[in-house]
Design an enzyme around this catalytic site. Structure first.
Site, short mmCIF file in Angstrom:
data_model
loop_
_atom_site.label_atom_id
_atom_site.label_comp_id
_atom_site.label_asym_id
_atom_site.label_seq_id
_atom_site.Cartn_x
_atom_site.Cartn_y
_atom_site.Cartn_z
CB CYS A 177 -0.99 -0.03 1.15
SG CYS A 177 -2.36 1.11 0.88
CG HIS B 94 -3.77 -3.61 2.74
ND1 HIS B 94 -2.78 -3.22 3.59
CD2 HIS B 94 -4.30 -2.47 2.24
CE1 HIS B 94 -2.71 -1.90 3.63
NE2 HIS B 94 -3.62 -1.42 2.80
CD GLU C 219 -1.47 -6.21 5.01
OE1 GLU C 219 -1.20 -6.46 3.82
OE2 GLU C 219 -1.96 -5.12 5.38
#
Ligand code: MN
Length: 246
Positions: free
Chosen positions: A114, A217, A219
């Site tokens: 990001c 994202h 994660e």
């Protein structure tokens, strides 16, 4: 010895009643858990303004994740702030630049996510649209609500990229950004684009450099989607490979 992955931290301003306005050092827990699942040792690199200390922190880790956060200060790409820019944190830009430069200099793999992806592009000489409304080609909503595990738009992966071998031709991703890449930094390859043409991933991979940037994202998706976890697994694999080169 498991490889140690430094994750860049930020500052959270306490909004509660006790110690209101107090500054806390933090990273989102999903980064920590994605590194752990990949077999790495996560190590939070706290935001600070002591560049020598930051350099020594990079010496202690084997690879870096530049995490998400504020908009990059447009002065770093020679623009004045436009009306729709979000909040900036110029001191963190300096911190991230130090982390990035030290990591690349010492041939340590870097994954930017990001804001981390955007600042890599800026450090390397590229630039950003300060808000996606300034880019007339954008037709997809890139700033979805606040469900981190929901994937809302698709991305198409380019041939000859690490991410294509992990994610295939096309996949769906979450999207929490209002800024996008304008010009890609020299030497970087576009890895993924959304159907409206927004650059969603870039990479620079050579014999002694592994830098990957991702706009979404992974994660936040990695707990439930093994292919998103694989991005972190590959980072760990690269870190092990690069350690052997030294
Ligand atoms: Mn997006």
């Amino acid at each position: 010895m498991k490889p140690v992955i430094g994750i860049s931290g930020s500052i959270l301003i306490n909004k509660g009643n006790a110690f209101c306005g107090y500054r806390k050092s933090y990273v989102n827990q999903d980064y920590v858990e994605s590194v752990l699942r990949a077999g790495g040792i996560p190590f939070i690199i706290p935001f600070n303004e002591d560049m020598q200390a930051t350099k020594e922190m990079v010496d202690k880790v084997d690879g870096i994740i530049l995490s998400g956060g504020h908009d990059v200060d447009p002065k770093n790409y020679n623009e004045e702030p436009l009306l729709k820019i979000g909040e900036i944190f110029p001191e963190r830009d300096v911190f991230d630049m130090t982390l990035y430069r030290c990591a690349v200099e010492s041939k340590k793999p870097v994954l930017g996510i990001c804001r981390g992806f955007q600042i890599i592009n800026v450090i390397e000489g590229g630039n950003l649209y300060q808000d996606l409304s300034y880019a007339d080609f954008v037709t997809i909503k890139h700033n979805q609500g606040d469900n981190p595990t929901q994937s809302t738009h698709s991305v198409k992966l380019e041939d000859g990229t690490v991410l294509k071998t992990i994610l295939g031709e096309k996949t769906r991703v979450n999207s929490f950004h209002h800024q996008i890449i304008k010009e890609v930094a020299d030497g970087f390859k576009i890895v993924a684009k959304s159907p409206d043409g927004v650059v969603e991933s870039i990479q620079k991979i050579t014999d002694d450099m592994f830098v990957m940037g991702i706009q979404w994202h992974p994660e936040m998706l990695s707990k439930n989607r093994s292919e998103m976890q694989e991005i972190f697994n590959v980072l760990i694999k690269k870190v092990i490979e690069f350690k052997k080169l030294k």
